[in-house]
Design an enzyme around this catalytic site. Structure first.
Site, mmCIF file in Angstrom:
data_model
loop_
_atom_site.group_PDB
_atom_site.id
_atom_site.type_symbol
_atom_site.label_atom_id
_atom_site.label_comp_id
_atom_site.label_asym_id
_atom_site.label_seq_id
_atom_site.Cartn_x
_atom_site.Cartn_y
_atom_site.Cartn_z
ATOM 1 N N ASP A 82 0.841 -1.192 0.000
ATOM 2 C CA ASP A 82 0.000 0.000 0.000
ATOM 3 C C ASP A 82 0.878 1.244 0.000
ATOM 4 O OD1 ASP A 82 -2.496 1.157 -0.131
ATOM 5 O OD2 ASP A 82 -2.727 1.308 2.024
ATOM 6 N N HIS B 199 -4.094 13.618 1.706
ATOM 7 C CA HIS B 199 -4.411 12.621 2.737
ATOM 8 C C HIS B 199 -3.284 12.544 3.768
ATOM 9 C CE1 HIS B 199 -5.781 8.877 4.579
ATOM 10 N NE2 HIS B 199 -4.600 8.346 4.344
ATOM 11 N N GLU C 74 -9.312 4.050 -2.537
ATOM 12 C CA GLU C 74 -8.038 3.839 -3.219
ATOM 13 C C GLU C 74 -8.252 3.207 -4.589
ATOM 14 O OE1 GLU C 74 -4.778 2.118 -1.152
ATOM 15 O OE2 GLU C 74 -5.475 2.723 0.841
ATOM 16 N N ASP D 136 -9.610 0.084 1.345
ATOM 17 C CA ASP D 136 -8.661 -0.386 2.362
ATOM 18 C C ASP D 136 -9.223 -0.031 3.744
ATOM 19 O OD1 ASP D 136 -6.343 -1.326 3.534
ATOM 20 O OD2 ASP D 136 -5.275 0.581 3.299
ATOM 21 N N GLN E 209 -5.165 1.570 15.000
ATOM 22 C CA GLN E 209 -3.999 2.101 14.290
ATOM 23 C C GLN E 209 -3.200 3.077 15.153
ATOM 24 O OE1 GLN E 209 -5.113 3.755 10.490
ATOM 25 N NE2 GLN E 209 -3.039 4.450 9.976
ATOM 26 N N LYS F 289 -5.425 -2.771 9.704
ATOM 27 C CA LYS F 289 -5.629 -2.834 8.253
ATOM 28 C C LYS F 289 -5.903 -4.238 7.726
ATOM 29 C CE LYS F 289 -4.294 1.474 7.118
ATOM 30 N NZ LYS F 289 -4.996 2.361 6.175
ATOM 31 N N THR G 265 -4.983 6.321 0.040
ATOM 32 C CA THR G 265 -6.245 7.053 0.010
ATOM 33 C C THR G 265 -6.122 8.281 -0.882
ATOM 34 O OG1 THR G 265 -6.552 6.338 2.266
ATOM 35 C CG2 THR G 265 -7.995 8.088 1.491
#
Lengths: 437, 437
Positions: free
Chosen positions: B138, B145, B212, B244, B251, B264, B370
């Site tokens: 990713d 973002h 995404e 995602d 997090q 994630k 993102t």
């Protein structure tokens, strides 16, 4: 300990004489799995079991038909180019095959003549990846490593507040994992010197190894299902040696905020042999959490984990430089440590990884993280041994190292010892640094 | 632009009438790939191409023998339960099949009668993962973002110094990626409130989506080989929509120092359709780096990348709550953005990922990160839209949201428009939040 059964009996001898020699990694009590073929041939790779200095060819064993029931199902599954199907069968099948192999390889077995034809000397074989690793997660379970490295990357904040609560892990790259013997080119990338205004590009100058164990998942879980800690070890097929090569200068520049990336994914090397969780039963040990530290949350706590959740797997690292090879000098030992120092157990890693519903597939691998011991001399990386590149290490032949140089071969070994039981070993994982392309 | 060929011609019409209707995602100029079967059957999954409201069954096409040469090789490879083999064939084969399909599906084609039998209405099919994703990385390519999220996680240090030099990326989990329609249980895990002394355990309270694109690698590279930026796009098979899902509270507590992990890997959702890089040619656009920003290092710089390295892929996010479903109200649009805002191009991601010798395999996926646009309203996550959960968003039916609630379905769509060319679309990716287990 209830994990001990007849296959661990120190009195067992094999009709394969080399398995009975003192100091062998592969007595009949071990029986680790790999995927192999005869060197320099186009034979299909297939499953094999180490016994002394031989490999027992599981494709040949499957064909003999000497096993039956679960053991025969298992040996047929292991007759494949990757062991994923076998690993996915689960504990009952793994144990049935282990028991059948143990009995068939014992002195006095009726199958000696049949199986003697299924032996191939280890000196004559080459290995491939024992399984397809779908996903690989690297943990960070040595608090000594986390603290030492933390000091170098974040002098004011070495051990972050989450460390003693969360078994910290991150996703790694599967495609660049290869089996012992891997040779890879020194990676290139962006680095930034602390006093520089802008980064520069070039070959890594702080190339390092990391002394780890790889932990292979056997039976997986469905997406959404948690694996309770009481059940976690039933999902663990076995352990290998694992060198998680690291480019420290790339890492320092790239790793915030989303973690290590190109510093890690250029190469990672596993040993060919997977020592099963069952074979490791005699070397289990208590898992201890200092009473001044936070105790684990409920989902990471079990009496079994306290009593026998840790494994005393001893490991060392040796370095063979190009000069040593030229002059036929022995490799120099750099350090020695044990997995028993791990702040988190394998069961805790498995349970934590799935507590959010994340799914495992057979053959997925967990890295233990660098297994540094409490003493500086027990560090599992050059970054630690050289104190961040500030102090040279003098090798046995007088050469010096802060980080790895081209031509360096890193060799890691692992073994277990316990009173009343045989020594068993992991063999080795070896890898060589080639010059940057 | 040299990427344009006869398959992009706005004047092409198909004998499949629904492909000629204004507003369709799948005119004859698109021809995206998926893996499908008839809903509710035990048919084998196989490759298909979208045309209007139909799927052209590539297994059936392969059997007709109407194609020859590279196109026939390609269509036979696409007759499989995953498209990895087809994706690994490379650009020549992908283009040959696209051209053959374009000609065979045009008005007046001699193959109309033959191919009409190979059509299945999209309303009657179900999809599976279009390929096996070996590794998923990713990226973090939207500076809007990165800045907005950085402000929430690190108020004093939102955009880190490496951001404008390094295409930041991290490894993700492949096993939990599923195709549109995925429903997953709200993840549980450790979180720590800013004012709490110790963490607590429970269901995620700040569940989010991330808007995404997924970028599928076609032909891979050998370990140790770098993919030069001039050649990078030849390795890119195509693009999908990608959600995602993210657990923001997990997090915040777990992500330092090694990056997001359990926040994630509980679920990620891809759209069934892969729009090929070739189909996207008309929607390429200049890639611009502000002159006050650092210019890319040499390995990330090319004239082609400057001239046409960006893609104007428009995307939006809709939320359908349980109440909306009950009351048969339409889903509420949350935001809209475009991939053209990306700070780094796909070619730069591919080249950066391999500059250290890391290897790609066909079917590997890159997440774009993102895709938030420059305006607050263009944010690609609830974390940003609700300003870190501080402000509720009022939906069209009066409901309010800071983060996702159980029963919420998130729908993402994507499409491209350009003067002189048709509109083409990506279909949608949909996923639903189930209560914690």
């Amino acid at each position: 300990m209830s994990f001990i059964n007849e296959t661990h009996d120190i009195n067992l001898k094999s009709w394969v004489a080399s398995a009975n020699q003192a100091g062998t990694d592969f007595p009949i009590q071990n029986l680790p799995f790999a995927v192999f073929r005869r060197k320099g041939t186009n034979e299909e790779f297939r499953g094999g079991v180490a016994i002394g200095d031989q490999v027992l060819d599981l494709a040949a064993v499957a064909q003999t038909g000497i096993f039956s029931g679960d053991a025969q199902v298992a040996v047929e599954a292991a007759n494949a180019q990757v062991l994923n199907e076998f690993m996915g069968l689960g504990q009952t099948y793994w144990s049935a095959l282990r028991l059948a192999l143990s009995r068939a390889l014992r002195e006095g077995s009726e199958h000696q003549t049949t199986l003697a034809n299924a032996l191939v000397p280890q000196a004559d074989v080459e290995y491939s990846m024992p399984c397809h690793i779908g996903d690989y997660t690297d943990f960070y379970t040595s608090i000594y490593h986390a603290t030492a490295v933390g000091k170098l990357f974040r002098p004011d904040n070495p051990l972050l507040p989450n460390y003693k609560w969360v078994p910290i892990g991150y996703h790694g790259r599967s495609s660049s994992i290869d089996v012992s013997g891997q040779a890879f080119h020194r990676p290139k990338g962006q680095t930034k010197a602390p006093d520089a205004d802008t980064p520069s590009f070039g070959p890594c100058k702080r190339l390092d190894y990391e002394l780890e164990l790889g932990i292979y998942l056997g039976k997986g879980n469905e997406l959404g299902d948690q694996i309770a800690i009481e059940n976690a070890e039933n999902h663990v097929f076995g352990f290998c040696l694992f060198n998680d090569w690291s480019a420290r200068d790339l890492q320092a520049w790239e790793y915030q905020p989303l973690g290590p990336f190109l510093a890690k994914n250029f190469a990672s090397t596993v040993s060919p042999w997977i020592v099963t969780t069952e074979a490791l039963a005699p070397y289990r040990t208590q898992w201890h959490r200092d009473e001044n530290d936070p105790q684990p949350m409920e989902y990471l706590e079990s009496s079994h984990n306290r009593e026998a959740g840790a494994f005393d797997i001893q490991m060392d690292v040796l370095l063979e430089t190009a000069k040593m090879r030229e002059e036929q000098q022995p490799a120099a030992k750099l350090s020695e440590s044990s997995f028993k120092h791990s702040y988190w157990t394998v069961a805790q890693m498995v349970t934590h990884h799935t507590v959010n519903g994340c799914n495992f597939l057979p053959g997925d691998m967990l890295g233990s993280g660098t297994q540094s011991g409490p003493e500086h001399e027990e560090a599992g990386s050059l970054l630690e041994l050289s104190r961040g590149g500030k102090e040279s290490i003098t090798l046995t032949n007088g050469e010096e190292r802060k980080f790895l140089e081209d031509g360096d071969k890193v060799i890691m070994r692992g073994w277990c010892e316990a009173d009343g039981f045989n020594r068993i070993g992991f063999g080795s994982v070896e890898g060589t640094v080639l010059p940057a392309k």
